[in-house]
Design a protein around this motif. Structure first.
Motif, PDB file in Angstrom:
ATOM      1  N   THR A   2       0.885  -1.111  -0.023  1.00  0.00           N
ATOM      2  CA  THR A   2       0.134  -0.185   0.030  1.00  0.00           C
ATOM      3  C   THR A   2       0.847   1.211  -0.025  1.00  0.00           C
ATOM      4  OG1 THR A   2      -0.150  -0.025   2.504  1.00  0.00           O
ATOM      5  CG2 THR A   2      -1.768  -1.133   1.193  1.00  0.00           C
ATOM      6  N   ASN A   3       0.357   2.228  -0.462  1.00  0.00           N
ATOM      7  CA  ASN A   3       1.178   3.494  -0.552  1.00  0.00           C
ATOM      8  C   ASN A   3       1.497   4.100   0.890  1.00  0.00           C
ATOM      9  OD1 ASN A   3       1.047   3.343  -3.433  1.00  0.00           O
ATOM     10  ND2 ASN A   3      -0.750   4.802  -3.609  1.00  0.00           N
ATOM     11  N   GLY A   4       2.692   4.591   0.825  1.00  0.00           N
ATOM     12  CA  GLY A   4       2.929   5.495   2.127  1.00  0.00           C
ATOM     13  C   GLY A   4       4.559   5.092   2.428  1.00  0.00           C
ATOM     14  N   GLU A   5       4.862   5.766   3.379  1.00  0.00           N
ATOM     15  CA  GLU A   5       6.210   5.689   3.951  1.00  0.00           C
ATOM     16  C   GLU A   5       6.376   4.958   5.216  1.00  0.00           C
ATOM     17  OE1 GLU A   5       8.683   9.093   4.418  1.00  0.00           O
ATOM     18  OE2 GLU A   5       7.248  10.328   3.418  1.00  0.00           O
ATOM     19  N   PHE A   6       7.232   3.965   5.087  1.00  0.00           N
ATOM     20  CA  PHE A   6       7.423   3.032   6.402  1.00  0.00           C
ATOM     21  C   PHE A   6       8.739   2.626   6.941  1.00  0.00           C
ATOM     22  CE2 PHE A   6       4.510   1.741   2.728  1.00  0.00           C
ATOM     23  CZ  PHE A   6       3.194   1.288   3.570  1.00  0.00           C
TER      24      PHE A   6
ATOM     25  N   TRP B  30      14.331   3.153   5.723  1.00  0.00           N
ATOM     26  CA  TRP B  30      13.189   4.065   5.551  1.00  0.00           C
ATOM     27  C   TRP B  30      12.714   3.405   3.909  1.00  0.00           C
ATOM     28  CZ3 TRP B  30      12.924   6.609   0.697  1.00  0.00           C
ATOM     29  CH2 TRP B  30      12.012   7.248   0.515  1.00  0.00           C
TER      30      TRP B  30
ATOM     31  N   LYS C 176       9.426   3.877   0.925  1.00  0.00           N
ATOM     32  CA  LYS C 176       8.392   4.242   0.630  1.00  0.00           C
ATOM     33  C   LYS C 176       7.688   3.742  -0.696  1.00  0.00           C
ATOM     34  CE  LYS C 176       6.910   9.134  -1.239  1.00  0.00           C
ATOM     35  NZ  LYS C 176       7.634  10.372  -1.590  1.00  0.00           N
TER      36      LYS C 176
ATOM     37  N   GLU D 259       4.777   4.128  -3.609  1.00  0.00           N
ATOM     38  CA  GLU D 259       3.834   4.813  -4.557  1.00  0.00           C
ATOM     39  C   GLU D 259       3.523   4.155  -5.841  1.00  0.00           C
ATOM     40  OE1 GLU D 259       6.257   8.476  -5.844  1.00  0.00           O
ATOM     41  OE2 GLU D 259       5.416   9.398  -3.814  1.00  0.00           O
TER      42      GLU D 259
ATOM     43  N   SER E 279       1.063   1.982  -5.981  1.00  0.00           N
ATOM     44  CA  SER E 279       0.352   0.533  -5.545  1.00  0.00           C
ATOM     45  C   SER E 279      -1.319   0.159  -6.431  1.00  0.00           C
ATOM     46  CB  SER E 279       0.321   0.198  -4.440  1.00  0.00           C
ATOM     47  OG  SER E 279      -0.723   1.193  -3.723  1.00  0.00           O
TER      48      SER E 279
ATOM     49  N   GLU F 162      12.825  11.061  -5.554  1.00  0.00           N
ATOM     50  CA  GLU F 162      11.267  10.931  -5.619  1.00  0.00           C
ATOM     51  C   GLU F 162      10.513  12.355  -5.702  1.00  0.00           C
ATOM     52  OE1 GLU F 162      10.186  10.620  -1.309  1.00  0.00           O
ATOM     53  OE2 GLU F 162      12.426  10.719  -0.859  1.00  0.00           O
TER      54      GLU F 162
ATOM     55  N   SER G  63       5.754   6.388 -11.010  1.00  0.00           N
ATOM     56  CA  SER G  63       4.495   5.717 -10.184  1.00  0.00           C
ATOM     57  C   SER G  63       3.102   6.177 -10.723  1.00  0.00           C
ATOM     58  CB  SER G  63       4.802   6.564  -8.759  1.00  0.00           C
ATOM     59  OG  SER G  63       4.359   8.003  -8.581  1.00  0.00           O
TER      60      SER G  63
ATOM     61  N   THR H  92       4.208   0.294  -9.842  1.00  0.00           N
ATOM     62  CA  THR H  92       4.086   0.570  -8.616  1.00  0.00           C
ATOM     63  C   THR H  92       5.576   0.579  -8.178  1.00  0.00           C
ATOM     64  OG1 THR H  92       2.498  -1.443  -8.142  1.00  0.00           O
ATOM     65  CG2 THR H  92       3.897  -1.194  -6.414  1.00  0.00           C
TER      66      THR H  92
END
Length: 295
Positions: free
Chosen positions: A4-8, A18, A20, A22, A24, A46, A54, A58
């Motif tokens: 899923t999209n997001g930062e993790f 880190w 990220k 985008e 998905s 990015e 993106s 994905t």
């Protein structure tokens, strides 16, 4: 696969990385972006080519151990290629992807080749943008020639004197890098100095720095299995993107890789130096998307 999209923040081999995601919603095979340096980050990519990629793919960003927004390992020597391969495999496991595509730029292109050599069955295809071949005499000579081609008279004379002193290549190389300033490095890396200025502005905005620890570790701990002899074993479809003005790795390095890879093509970018993704962003995205969609 569950992305899923997001930062993790993802713990890989005990190091918080880190990550990220985008694009998905496109539902494509993950395209993992591998940054250069060694010791760099994805902050510029990015915000430039990445968002365009993106729109149709994905896209997975991750910053290598001790780089950018990822955690530094406890020991300064824990930056070996083997560690980086293990981190990547754990990232793939976290993504739940059987196979991924790779897009590596600069040292990231060399690292993509290392991944493909180590775990060929887990890689689909690759894009290498201005790939390096670190710790090789030819890359050092390409950079030295590059500096002489853009040097002001004072720097040109200093480099010439180092050659005349009969020093070893490594010593000349290290002394030249100690001599050059940021303006000269920009001239080495970029044909368009307006783009170089925008790149530096984004570097400053990011507040991220390259500690130099990864570079030091990788150059002091030379692999027992150099990459060049293993290139012929890599069978993946590969696109090599090279700027015709690249004075950092350049056409000589890309040609070596192209000749040894079994299934590679080269795309020359006629207005770019080391960063076609920045100097010809629209063409870069178009060429990458076409390659991925046509295979």
């Amino acid at each position: 696969m569950n992305v899923t999209n997001g930062e993790f923040t993802v713990n890989l081999n005990g190091i918080d990385h880190w990550v990220k995601i985008e694009g998905s919603e496109n539902g494509t095979l993950p395209l993992v972006i591998i940054h250069g340096g060694p010791g760099g980050n994805h902050y510029v990519f990015e915000r430039t080519a990445g968002p365009f990629l993106s729109q149709t793919r994905t896209v997975i960003y991750y910053e290598q151990r001790g780089c950018g927004r990822s955690q530094k390992p406890g020991a300064d020597e824990d930056y070996t290629i083997d560690f980086l391969i293990r981190d990547f495999r754990e990232l793939k496991s976290w993504l739940g992807a059987e196979k991924v595509d790779l897009l590596g730029y600069s040292f990231g292109g060399e690292l993509a080749l290392e991944f493909s050599s180590a775990i060929p069955e887990e890689i689909n295809q690759m894009i290498l943008s201005a790939p390096s071949l670190m710790n090789t005499d030819i890359q050092k000579m390409v950079q030295l020639t590059g500096f002489m081609s853009i040097a002001d008279p004072s720097l040109y004379e200093k480099i010439s004197l180092l050659h005349q002193e009969g020093l070893a290549l490594d010593e000349i190389y290290n002394q030249v890098w100690a001599l050059v300033d940021s303006e000269t490095v920009d001239l080495l890396l970029f044909e368009n100095q307006d783009v170089a200025s925008k790149n530096r502005a984004l570097w400053e905005e990011s507040k991220l720095t390259n500690t130099g620890l990864m570079m030091n570790a990788l150059t002091s701990n030379l692999s027992d299995s150099p990459l060049i002899p293993r290139l012929g074993e890599i069978k993946h479809e590969t696109l090599i993107i090279t700027g015709v003005f690249d004075r950092n790795t350049g056409i000589p390095i890309s040609k070596i890789i192209h000749k040894k890879l079994r299934n590679s093509t080269m795309a020359l970018f006629e207005k770019s130096a080391h960063f076609p993704d920045l100097e010809e962003t629209e063409k870069f995205v178009e060429v990458v998307q076409h390659f991925l969609e046509s295979k």
